[in-house]
Scaffold this motif. Sequence first.
Motif, mmCIF file in Angstrom:
data_model
loop_
_atom_site.group_PDB
_atom_site.id
_atom_site.type_symbol
_atom_site.label_atom_id
_atom_site.label_comp_id
_atom_site.label_asym_id
_atom_site.label_seq_id
_atom_site.Cartn_x
_atom_site.Cartn_y
_atom_site.Cartn_z
ATOM 1 N N GLU A 114 0.835 -1.191 0.000
ATOM 2 C CA GLU A 114 0.000 0.000 0.000
ATOM 3 C C GLU A 114 0.874 1.248 0.000
ATOM 4 O OE1 GLU A 114 -3.194 -0.097 -0.216
ATOM 5 O OE2 GLU A 114 -3.415 -2.279 0.029
ATOM 6 N N PRO A 115 0.350 2.370 -0.511
ATOM 7 C CA PRO A 115 1.099 3.621 -0.435
ATOM 8 C C PRO A 115 1.467 3.925 1.017
ATOM 9 C CG PRO A 115 -0.811 3.880 -1.863
ATOM 10 C CD PRO A 115 -0.940 2.534 -1.208
ATOM 11 N N GLY A 116 2.687 4.293 1.233
ATOM 12 C CA GLY A 116 3.145 4.586 2.585
ATOM 13 C C GLY A 116 3.875 3.452 3.259
ATOM 14 N N ASN A 117 3.769 2.244 2.703
ATOM 15 C CA ASN A 117 4.544 1.122 3.253
ATOM 16 C C ASN A 117 6.028 1.398 3.075
ATOM 17 O OD1 ASN A 117 2.252 -1.512 2.175
ATOM 18 N ND2 ASN A 117 2.297 -0.344 4.057
ATOM 19 N N GLY A 118 6.811 1.094 4.098
ATOM 20 C CA GLY A 118 8.254 1.266 4.022
ATOM 21 C C GLY A 118 8.920 0.134 3.262
ATOM 22 N N ASP A 119 10.202 0.319 2.994
ATOM 23 C CA ASP A 119 10.934 -0.675 2.205
ATOM 24 C C ASP A 119 10.943 -2.049 2.867
ATOM 25 O OD1 ASP A 119 11.461 1.204 0.296
ATOM 26 O OD2 ASP A 119 13.598 1.423 0.755
ATOM 27 N N SER A 120 11.153 -2.083 4.176
ATOM 28 C CA SER A 120 11.212 -3.383 4.848
ATOM 29 C C SER A 120 9.878 -4.111 4.760
ATOM 30 C CB SER A 120 11.624 -3.204 6.314
ATOM 31 O OG SER A 120 12.947 -2.730 6.402
ATOM 32 N N GLN A 121 8.808 -3.371 4.937
ATOM 33 C CA GLN A 121 7.486 -3.985 4.860
ATOM 34 C C GLN A 121 7.191 -4.476 3.444
ATOM 35 O OE1 GLN A 121 4.326 -1.433 6.225
ATOM 36 N NE2 GLN A 121 2.793 -3.082 6.250
ATOM 37 N N LEU A 122 7.511 -3.653 2.455
ATOM 38 C CA LEU A 122 7.284 -4.048 1.069
ATOM 39 C C LEU A 122 8.141 -5.261 0.686
ATOM 40 C CD1 LEU A 122 7.105 -0.547 -0.632
ATOM 41 C CD2 LEU A 122 5.244 -2.210 -0.489
ATOM 42 N N ALA A 123 9.381 -5.282 1.149
ATOM 43 C CA ALA A 123 10.253 -6.427 0.863
ATOM 44 C C ALA A 123 9.648 -7.707 1.426
ATOM 45 C CB ALA A 123 11.643 -6.193 1.434
ATOM 46 N N GLY A 124 9.164 -7.643 2.655
ATOM 47 C CA GLY A 124 8.531 -8.800 3.267
ATOM 48 C C GLY A 124 7.293 -9.238 2.510
ATOM 49 N N GLN A 125 6.523 -8.284 2.014
ATOM 50 C CA GLN A 125 5.322 -8.624 1.254
ATOM 51 C C GLN A 125 5.671 -9.244 -0.097
ATOM 52 O OE1 GLN A 125 3.661 -4.671 1.379
ATOM 53 N NE2 GLN A 125 2.246 -5.163 3.048
ATOM 54 N N PHE A 126 6.756 -8.770 -0.707
ATOM 55 C CA PHE A 126 7.194 -9.364 -1.973
ATOM 56 C C PHE A 126 7.618 -10.817 -1.758
ATOM 57 C CE2 PHE A 126 10.486 -10.280 -5.182
ATOM 58 C CZ PHE A 126 9.768 -10.032 -6.349
ATOM 59 N N ILE A 127 8.383 -11.059 -0.713
ATOM 60 C CA ILE A 127 8.810 -12.429 -0.399
ATOM 61 C C ILE A 127 7.600 -13.310 -0.111
ATOM 62 C CG2 ILE A 127 10.056 -13.833 1.300
ATOM 63 C CD1 ILE A 127 12.027 -11.452 1.573
ATOM 64 N N GLN A 128 6.632 -12.778 0.630
ATOM 65 C CA GLN A 128 5.432 -13.546 0.940
ATOM 66 C C GLN A 128 4.638 -13.866 -0.325
ATOM 67 O OE1 GLN A 128 4.546 -14.933 3.920
ATOM 68 N NE2 GLN A 128 2.992 -15.961 2.666
ATOM 69 N N ALA A 129 4.640 -12.951 -1.273
ATOM 70 C CA ALA A 129 3.940 -13.205 -2.541
ATOM 71 C C ALA A 129 4.556 -14.386 -3.284
ATOM 72 C CB ALA A 129 3.968 -11.948 -3.410
ATOM 73 N N ILE A 130 5.879 -14.527 -3.195
ATOM 74 C CA ILE A 130 6.542 -15.676 -3.813
ATOM 75 C C ILE A 130 6.148 -16.960 -3.085
ATOM 76 C CG2 ILE A 130 8.772 -16.755 -4.306
ATOM 77 C CD1 ILE A 130 9.935 -13.925 -4.582
ATOM 78 N N VAL A 131 6.102 -16.899 -1.751
ATOM 79 C CA VAL A 131 5.663 -18.059 -0.964
ATOM 80 C C VAL A 131 4.243 -18.456 -1.359
ATOM 81 C CG1 VAL A 131 5.102 -18.864 1.361
ATOM 82 C CG2 VAL A 131 7.186 -17.538 0.979
ATOM 83 N N ASP A 132 3.362 -17.464 -1.496
ATOM 84 C CA ASP A 132 1.970 -17.738 -1.859
ATOM 85 C C ASP A 132 1.878 -18.365 -3.252
ATOM 86 O OD1 ASP A 132 1.260 -16.626 0.563
ATOM 87 O OD2 ASP A 132 0.709 -14.673 -0.278
ATOM 88 N N MET A 133 2.667 -17.841 -4.183
ATOM 89 C CA MET A 133 2.668 -18.373 -5.542
ATOM 90 C C MET A 133 3.154 -19.822 -5.540
ATOM 91 S SD MET A 133 4.718 -16.915 -8.898
ATOM 92 C CE MET A 133 4.221 -15.239 -8.529
ATOM 93 N N ARG A 134 4.196 -20.073 -4.776
ATOM 94 C CA ARG A 134 4.743 -21.432 -4.667
ATOM 95 C C ARG A 134 3.698 -22.391 -4.108
ATOM 96 N NH1 ARG A 134 9.940 -21.949 -0.847
ATOM 97 N NH2 ARG A 134 8.366 -21.515 0.737
ATOM 98 N N ARG A 135 2.981 -21.967 -3.094
ATOM 99 C CA ARG A 135 1.952 -22.809 -2.483
ATOM 100 C C ARG A 135 0.793 -23.033 -3.448
ATOM 101 N NH1 ARG A 135 1.035 -19.894 1.565
ATOM 102 N NH2 ARG A 135 -0.734 -18.771 0.691
#
Length: 346
Positions: free
Chosen positions: A310-331
């Motif tokens: 979301e707008p306003g998310n910091g880099d660390s939060q966005l990085a974690g969400q990107f990694i989680q998206a890969i986990v979700d895709m894998r699952r």
Amino acid sequence: MRLLPRNTPIVYKGINSALTLCEQVAVLGYTRVIIVTDEFLGSSGILDGIKARLTESGVEFVVFDGVLPDPAFDQVQVGEAILRTENCQAIIAVGGGSVLDAAKMMAMLHTNPGPLEKFDGIQKCKNFGLPLFAIPTTAGTGSEITLAAIITDPVSHRKMPIADTKMIPGYIALDAEIMKSMPPEITAATGMDALTHAVESYLSKASTEATETQARAAIRLIFMYLLKAYQDGNDMQARDAMAMASFYAGAAFGKASVGYVHGIAHQLGRVCGTPHGNANAMVLPEVLAAYGDCVHARLADLARLVNIGEPGNGDSQLAGQFIQAIVDMRREMSLPLQPKDLKLQD
């Protein structure tokens, strides 16, 4: 400064582009070629249209279908002996990464004879190889555009990386029609392989503006179309997009290289026999998380690219969400999380 000779391939794209490539074999003056593939593809009917178009164009051919997964040098030697005995003028490689790697090595061995050890390393070949036409049947390895091949030593079982700018095929067909018969599990694994190439090249310290543009294009296409191709193999738009994503990712990592994900994945392949795409999928999000905050800014860029967060998310939060998206895709694609029959003592 040493300037390295480098093939710049001509690329044909779109449905039935493989047949267009076959016509160009004749236009370029080749009258006898060897088709390099594996046993499954050789008997699957995929080659029928290619053989027919070559025949219509006046090009004779022989078929070598002895390539196995993680090809060993003895397979390369057998294939090269056939093309030499049959006086073939060029090679048409039809298959996934293993077939393309074997064909690239056959082309180089033909004009640079010698043992496998001679090729170990970077820029070891003096001469350009036999003309090589590449028709990838999977969307993931990017081998059709890379300067490298992974060839296994049949004695030590060591996977030997061979890199030479003269190995890049001269002509490539990215044909979604050829790829539509890929089963879902292969679509998933090869797609994650392409994603790994793109992400690791984007994180590489050797990346450039050009490779980053290619990596971003690949990542955008993979997030848009991989699940669609996995869910419906006849979705030609998704197949075409994934072929392009694999190509972009291959072009990017061919110059910027890869990282620890591939380092681990190759060992899973060597020790456990894990298919390379599956091995990358097993460890990609975990390695990205282990890198920590040194990659957060770069992964945050990728999260924004694919509209994660979301707008306003910091880099660390966005990085974690990107990694989680890969986990979700894998699952969602039911990819395995560890090598088959792996035990704790391993």
